[in-house]
Write a protein that holds these residues in place. Structure first.
Motif, mmCIF file in Angstrom:
data_model
loop_
_atom_site.group_PDB
_atom_site.id
_atom_site.type_symbol
_atom_site.label_atom_id
_atom_site.label_comp_id
_atom_site.label_asym_id
_atom_site.label_seq_id
_atom_site.Cartn_x
_atom_site.Cartn_y
_atom_site.Cartn_z
ATOM 1 N N LEU A 194 0.884 -1.341 -0.004
ATOM 2 C CA LEU A 194 -0.077 0.233 0.122
ATOM 3 C C LEU A 194 0.983 1.091 0.165
ATOM 4 O O LEU A 194 0.478 2.192 -0.772
ATOM 5 C CB LEU A 194 -0.927 -0.133 1.243
ATOM 6 C CG LEU A 194 -1.786 1.266 1.343
ATOM 7 C CD1 LEU A 194 -2.705 1.272 0.094
ATOM 8 C CD2 LEU A 194 -2.687 1.032 2.546
ATOM 9 N N GLY A 233 0.011 3.716 -2.924
ATOM 10 C CA GLY A 233 -1.306 4.679 -2.180
ATOM 11 C C GLY A 233 -0.698 6.118 -2.098
ATOM 12 O O GLY A 233 -1.633 6.906 -2.363
ATOM 13 N N VAL A 276 -5.741 -3.864 -1.903
ATOM 14 C CA VAL A 276 -4.575 -3.878 -2.580
ATOM 15 C C VAL A 276 -4.685 -5.446 -3.018
ATOM 16 O O VAL A 276 -4.912 -6.383 -2.392
ATOM 17 C CB VAL A 276 -3.577 -3.685 -1.581
ATOM 18 C CG1 VAL A 276 -2.039 -4.338 -2.366
ATOM 19 C CG2 VAL A 276 -3.466 -2.507 -0.896
#
Length: 332
Positions: free
Chosen positions: A127, A131, A276
């Protein structure tokens, strides 16, 4: 401790598994016991020397910036985390040396946030970098608004898949480029998939005749050119792959560590807004194979390396922590 390192630029064969130097925990860092670390395209670009002008290497380099793990020793100034806290991090410094592809990493607290409780170690490790990239580009640079149309390139990839989800959460319509085999995956994320290659501009125009309000380029080259041609009046363009984006009136962006942004992503993951997808995992000693697969550029979601602590507990550098703690106490 055991880890992956390279002593000079090169291909995946430059990565060696073996003993690497134990990390030193600074006042504003914590020692993290690594459970998983994700592979990103920037990792092999650094390994091959493409980032040399931007980030200086200090050889031997332990690669990797993404991590999920457990805090085992806070630095003497740290109040944010304690022993046993589960964390994720985008552990990037301004030089290459002390990465996350190892049993332990000393991570500055500015790079960390708590791990999402609902994600596995592998998912959590995948992540941070992607992200943060998607979150910062969409909210700070492109400033995507509700009911806008956003074009996301490589929508099934690491950054792209998160960007689709976040843009949808912001209330935007998302058109995402992807190979045909990934179209159902992109639809599942909330995007409208279009095929790569010749005719891309016409295919996107068929879905958005008046153009797109924002374009997020993660590929560069022809995709960047197509993005510029597809913008509506006052449309915004960002690339994380091609600095030539400035020639088209857009902005080149490089993600930065941000603990508050990362915590927000952790919260969104726990709310089910962001998921994810981990396509494949490798044990730490096979990091070179993970690099090779990532470098092929056809990955759906993330590739992750893992540390098997069931068999490697003996590698714990207890003496290092005690020694550093005593030195810190003596300094006071």
């Amino acid at each position: 401790m055991k880890g992956i390192s390279y002593s000079s630029y090169g291909g995946p064969e430059a990565l060696a598994y073996g003993d690497v130097r134990d990390p030193r925990v600074g006042p504003d860092s914590v020692l993290v016991k690594v459970r998983a670390a994700a592979v990103n395209p920037v990792d092999w670009k650094c390994r091959e020397g493409y980032m040399d002008r931007l980030i200086e290497p200090v050889f031997p380099v332990v690669p990797g910036w993404d991590v999920a793990g457990v805090v085992v020793q806070p630095g003497v100034s740290v109040t944010e985390f304690g022993v046993g806290d589960e964390v994720i991090g985008y552990v990037r410094e301004d030089f290459l040396s002390r990465g996350t592809f190892a049993e332990y990493v000393a991570a500055p607290v500015r790079t960390l946030a708590r791990k999402p409780r609902n994600l596995t170690w592998e998912e959590a490790a995948g992540l941070p970098l992607v992200g943060l990239t998607a979150y910062q580009v969409l909210t700070r640079v492109l400033q995507v608004k509700r009911d806008e149309t956003v074009l996301v390139h490589a929508a099934a990839g690491g950054v792209g898949s998160i960007a689709v989800q976040l843009a949808r959460h912001l209330g935007a319509r998302v058109i995402g480029t992807a190979s045909e085999r990934n179209h159902d995956f992109v639809r599942g994320l909330g995007g409208e998939p279009v095929e790569y290659g010749d005719g891309l501009t016409e295919r996107v125009r068929g879905l958005a005749p008046e153009g797109v309000n924002a374009a997020f380029d993660t590929v560069g080259g022809d995709a960047l050119k197509a993005s510029a041609n597809l913008l509506a009046p006052e449309g915004r363009l960002v690339s994380i792959a091609d600095p030539d984006v400035v020639d088209y009136g857009g902005r080149y962006y490089f993600v930065r560590p941000d603990a508050e942004d990362l915590l927000r992503l952790s919260e969104l993951a726990e709310q089910g807004v962001v998921t994810v997808h981990v396509s494949e995992t490798f044990p730490l000693e096979r990091a070179a194979d993970a690099h090779r697969l990532n470098q092929e550029g056809r990955t759906r979601g993330k590739i992750v390396v893992t540390v098997d602590w069931d068999t490697e507990e003996a590698a714990t550098p207890d003496g290092l922590w005690q020694e550093q703690g005593q030195e810190a106490e003596g300094a006071e």
